[in-house]
Design an enzyme around this catalytic site. Structure first.
Site, PDB file in Angstrom:
ATOM      1  N   GLU A 143       0.909  -1.265  -0.071  1.00  0.00           N
ATOM      2  CA  GLU A 143       0.163  -0.046  -0.300  1.00  0.00           C
ATOM      3  C   GLU A 143       0.995   1.283  -0.030  1.00  0.00           C
ATOM      4  OE1 GLU A 143      -3.736   2.159   2.606  1.00  0.00           O
ATOM      5  OE2 GLU A 143      -2.166   0.650   3.195  1.00  0.00           O
ATOM      6  N   GLU A 244     -11.751   2.092   6.185  1.00  0.00           N
ATOM      7  CA  GLU A 244     -10.754   2.120   6.880  1.00  0.00           C
ATOM      8  C   GLU A 244     -10.630   3.744   6.997  1.00  0.00           C
ATOM      9  OE1 GLU A 244      -6.012   1.341   7.438  1.00  0.00           O
ATOM     10  OE2 GLU A 244      -5.970   2.567   5.522  1.00  0.00           O
TER      11      GLU A 244
END
EC number: 5.3.1.22
Length: 262
Positions: A143, A244
């Site tokens: 990520e 998130e």
């Protein structure tokens, strides 16, 4: 229709961790993700998943010493053996929890430090992780993270992450596309989703969302998430979308944005 996973590290903080599973299921979520499971026995978490009809979408491999500020060890020279042990531990948990995506954090690099050696270590470690995960049916995802939230993080841009995956060429190594981080670092989110969703030997393995700039609910801030959800559907993405974000107030009270997708 997009499908969403509640991130139990950021959401439902009104409850203790193990009670967050039931709270998420009650609100209509069918899957969850979180940063780390390692404080609890895998069987105990699995029981919460089973009791509440939830799928485990994702969690992170051990990141080093989180309390001391480490944010992954995959790019840190001299930590290779520790990295291998961390992958084995994560795969043991994944075998019990049932997730097929495992996020490996890159780690921090000091300002001005040459990137050549950390990058070589990063590639070697990711090659190892992908090879080990393949027999478990697990995809490793990496990520890009913005340096406003995590100063010094090694991986920041979508094209760099795609290049890493392409260079390694493992069939189970992909990019975790966090819309929040991408918007802060690069913007032009729709174009990057179109560009990267079907890249050979790379592509997008997991998506996460949050409002920009405050990281609250996705209906707050500068991004048009209904448009992005339609785009992701049109591009054929059928994985989970991790929520998130940090609820602005109570978690359940802020879920009005989710109702059209339940």
């Amino acid at each position: 229709m997009p499908k969403f996973a509640a991130n139990l590290t950021m959401m439902y903080n009104e409850y203790t961790f193990l009670d967050r599973f039931a709270a998420a299921a009650k609100d209509g979520f069918k899957a969850v993700e979180f940063l780390f499971p390692y404080e609890f026995p895998a069987a105990e978490i699995k029981a919460r998943l089973t009791d509440n009809g939830l799928t485990q979408a994702l969690f992170n491999a051990p990141p080093g010493n989180w309390e001391a500020g480490e944010r992954g060890i995959a790019s840190l020279p001299g930590r290779e053996e520790e990295f291998k042990r961390s992958i084995q531990k994560a795969l043991q948990y994944a075998a019990v929890l049932g997730n097929t995506k495992l996020h490996v954090m890159a780690g921090l690099i000091a300002a001005g430090e040459p990137r050549d050696r950390p990058r070589a270590v990063y590639l070697k470690n990711l090659e190892y992780a992908a090879k080990e995960a393949l027999s478990h049916g697990v995809t490793i995802v990496i990520e890009p993270i913005n340096t406003r939230d995590i100063p010094g993080f090694f991986l920041n841009r979508q094209d760099d992450a795609q290049a890493v995956c392409g260079e390694i060429g493992a069939p189970n190594l992909q990019v975790q596309f966090d819309v929040y981080h991408c918007q802060i670092v690069e913007g032009d989110v729709s174009v990057k989703l179109k560009r990267d969703m079907v890249r050979p030997n790379a592509g997008i393995g997991h998506i996460q969302i949050a409002g920009v700039p405050e990281r609250h609910e996705p209906d707050l801030g500068e991004l048009n998430y209904p448009h992005l959800f339609e785009l992701v559907d049109a591009l054929g993405y059928d994985g989970w979308i991790g929520c998130e974000y940090r609820p602005k107030a109570g978690t359940s009270q802020g879920l009005g944005w989710l109702n059209p997708y339940l």
